[in-house]
Write a protein that holds these residues in place. Structure first.
Motif, short mmCIF file in Angstrom:
data_model
loop_
_atom_site.label_atom_id
_atom_site.label_comp_id
_atom_site.label_asym_id
_atom_site.label_seq_id
_atom_site.Cartn_x
_atom_site.Cartn_y
_atom_site.Cartn_z
N PHE A 131 0.83 -1.20 0.00
CA PHE A 131 0.00 0.00 0.00
C PHE A 131 0.87 1.25 0.00
CE2 PHE A 131 -4.09 1.89 2.03
CZ PHE A 131 -4.42 2.43 0.79
N VAL A 132 1.92 1.26 0.81
CA VAL A 132 2.84 2.40 0.85
C VAL A 132 3.54 2.56 -0.50
CG1 VAL A 132 5.01 3.21 1.85
CG2 VAL A 132 3.19 2.42 3.33
N MET A 133 3.93 1.45 -1.13
CA MET A 133 4.57 1.53 -2.44
C MET A 133 3.62 2.11 -3.48
SD MET A 133 7.31 1.12 -4.14
CE MET A 133 8.23 0.27 -2.85
N VAL A 138 1.79 7.03 -6.60
CA VAL A 138 0.70 7.97 -6.86
C VAL A 138 1.12 9.40 -6.52
CG1 VAL A 138 -1.63 8.63 -6.15
CG2 VAL A 138 -1.10 6.24 -6.61
N THR A 139 1.84 9.56 -5.42
CA THR A 139 2.26 10.90 -4.97
C THR A 139 3.54 11.38 -5.64
OG1 THR A 139 3.42 9.91 -3.09
CG2 THR A 139 1.14 10.61 -2.74
N ASN A 140 4.08 10.61 -6.59
CA ASN A 140 5.32 10.96 -7.30
C ASN A 140 6.51 11.09 -6.37
OD1 ASN A 140 4.17 11.04 -9.89
ND2 ASN A 140 3.53 13.16 -9.64
N MET A 141 6.47 10.34 -5.27
CA MET A 141 7.61 10.35 -4.35
C MET A 141 8.83 9.71 -4.99
SD MET A 141 8.58 11.32 -1.41
CE MET A 141 9.98 11.04 -0.32
N HIS A 142 8.62 8.79 -5.96
CA HIS A 142 9.77 8.19 -6.63
C HIS A 142 10.51 9.21 -7.49
CE1 HIS A 142 6.38 7.96 -9.37
NE2 HIS A 142 7.18 7.65 -10.37
N HIS A 143 9.80 10.25 -7.95
CA HIS A 143 10.47 11.34 -8.67
C HIS A 143 11.37 12.12 -7.71
CE1 HIS A 143 7.04 11.48 -11.88
NE2 HIS A 143 7.77 10.38 -11.94
N TYR A 144 10.87 12.35 -6.50
CA TYR A 144 11.68 13.07 -5.51
C TYR A 144 12.95 12.29 -5.18
CZ TYR A 144 13.03 15.17 -1.05
OH TYR A 144 13.73 15.77 -0.04
N ILE A 145 12.82 10.97 -5.04
CA ILE A 145 13.98 10.14 -4.70
C ILE A 145 15.03 10.21 -5.82
CG2 ILE A 145 14.72 7.77 -4.23
CD1 ILE A 145 11.97 7.27 -3.03
N LEU A 146 14.56 10.14 -7.07
CA LEU A 146 15.50 10.19 -8.19
C LEU A 146 16.12 11.57 -8.32
CD1 LEU A 146 16.66 8.47 -10.47
CD2 LEU A 146 14.79 9.23 -11.93
N ARG A 147 15.33 12.63 -8.07
CA ARG A 147 15.90 13.98 -8.11
C ARG A 147 16.91 14.20 -7.00
NH1 ARG A 147 10.54 15.83 -8.86
NH2 ARG A 147 10.56 16.60 -6.70
N LEU A 229 -8.55 -2.73 11.40
CA LEU A 229 -7.77 -2.46 10.18
C LEU A 229 -8.67 -1.93 9.07
CD1 LEU A 229 -5.37 -5.56 10.04
CD2 LEU A 229 -4.81 -3.22 10.70
N PHE A 230 -9.87 -2.47 8.98
CA PHE A 230 -10.82 -2.00 7.95
C PHE A 230 -11.27 -0.58 8.22
CE2 PHE A 230 -15.25 -1.50 6.55
CZ PHE A 230 -15.07 -1.64 5.18
N LEU A 231 -11.53 -0.26 9.49
CA LEU A 231 -12.02 1.07 9.84
C LEU A 231 -10.93 2.15 9.74
CD1 LEU A 231 -14.29 0.24 12.92
CD2 LEU A 231 -15.01 0.73 10.58
N THR A 232 -9.69 1.75 9.93
CA THR A 232 -8.59 2.74 9.94
C THR A 232 -7.83 2.81 8.61
OG1 THR A 232 -7.09 1.08 10.88
CG2 THR A 232 -8.26 2.53 12.42
N ILE A 233 -8.29 2.07 7.60
CA ILE A 233 -7.56 2.09 6.32
C ILE A 233 -7.63 3.47 5.68
CG2 ILE A 233 -9.49 1.42 4.85
CD1 ILE A 233 -5.89 0.09 4.64
N ASP A 234 -8.67 4.23 6.01
CA ASP A 234 -8.81 5.59 5.47
C ASP A 234 -7.71 6.52 5.98
OD1 ASP A 234 -10.35 6.63 3.55
OD2 ASP A 234 -11.93 7.41 4.85
N LEU A 235 -7.16 6.21 7.14
CA LEU A 235 -6.13 7.06 7.73
C LEU A 235 -4.74 6.75 7.21
CD1 LEU A 235 -7.36 6.86 11.46
CD2 LEU A 235 -7.87 8.64 9.78
N PHE A 236 -4.65 5.78 6.31
CA PHE A 236 -3.32 5.35 5.88
C PHE A 236 -2.62 6.39 5.01
CE2 PHE A 236 -0.08 2.44 4.34
CZ PHE A 236 0.15 1.70 5.49
N ILE A 237 -3.38 7.31 4.43
CA ILE A 237 -2.75 8.39 3.65
C ILE A 237 -1.91 9.26 4.58
CG2 ILE A 237 -3.20 10.39 2.21
CD1 ILE A 237 -5.67 9.00 1.17
#
Length: 261
Positions: A131-133, A138-147, A229-237
């Motif tokens: 999920f984190v990957m 989605v958030t383009n964090m891999h662009h930040y890592i490469l930059r 886990l089901f109720l808190t999945i919304d907080l994973f962002i």
């Protein structure tokens, strides 16, 4: 217009850039996962190195002989590995949180191989890791890592590393403290729910000793854990924001530990 003119000096410079980038790609999250084909990693490293070869100003390396050049190659490899490692170890936060959650709800014995961290992880840890990957992409964090590794040449030019081991050690120690804090924030809802459930089961065991609370408690813990886990999945962002912020802080700290301010 891009104009490539290779000589022996520019080829040696290109090899040094390729070493840092390839070592970074080998270990960095998203780019260095084990299920990514090796040809893709090599192709990405060569392509990025060709682009940086035109942007990074060429400087005199000042080495004598093959031994001097080998030392520079080794320093560039360590630099790329440290930058990639600083981003990669932040994934262990979510694995730690997932393992602690499964230890509380009874899934700790069910493990499977995680290709990102190249280790065995529990079911919830693997689920959170993927999920984190996904959020990283989605958030383009891999662009930040490469930059980050591309911009590192502005602070750490080729053969310009000054390893400040005290600063590097302090950055890792700060990460270790923050990792436990973030992991506990992630597992807090499940931990609180299971603690309350254990108190209820303890009271019921005293009230009615004839009931087998061990057999009943196992199913209740699994059911309660899955519901939380089901109720808190919304907080994973928000959880991913904590992890990505720590990833940025760790990478900056490691890069600062390799140049003289």
């Amino acid at each position: 217009m891009v104009n490539y003119s290779f000589s022996l000096q520019t080829f040696e410079y290109f090899i040094l850039i390729l070493v840092r980038i390839s070592c970074f790609v080998y270990i960095a999250p998203f780019f260095g996962t084990q299920n990514t084909p090796g040809r893709v990693k090599i192709g990405l490293s060569v392509f990025v190195s060709l682009l940086l070869c035109q942007l990074v100003p060429g400087e005199s390396l000042g080495y004598t002989g093959i031994v001097g050049y080998s030392i520079i190659v080794l320093k560039e490899g360590i630099t790329g590995l440290l930058i990639g490692f600083a981003a990669n170890i932040c994934n262990s936060i979510i694995l730690l949180a997932g393992n602690l959650i499964d230890m509380n709800i009874g899934f700790s014995m069910a493990t499977e191989y995680n290709p990102q961290m190249r280790t065995q992880a529990s079911v919830t840890a693997n689920f959170y890791s993927y999920f984190v990957m996904l959020l990283l992409i989605v958030t383009n964090m891999h662009h930040y890592i490469l930059r980050a590794v591309a911009d590192s040449y502005q602070l750490i030019p080729v053969n310009g590393q000054v390893f400040q081991w005290d600063h590097l050690l302090q950055g890792i120690l700060t990460y270790m403290v923050n990792s436990f804090v973030i992991a506990f924030r992630i597992i807090l809802p499940v931990f609180a729910c299971i603690m309350i459930l254990n108190c209820v089961l303890g009271i019921m065991a005293k009230v009615s000793p004839q009931m087998n609370m061990f057999a009943v408690g196992m199913q209740l813990k699994v059911l309660a854990g899955l519901i939380i886990l089901f109720l808190t999945i919304d907080l994973f962002i928000n959880v991913s924001d904590f992890i990505f912020d720590e990833m940025k802080r760790t990478m900056v700290s490691i890069i600062k530990g390799m140049y003289e301010s």
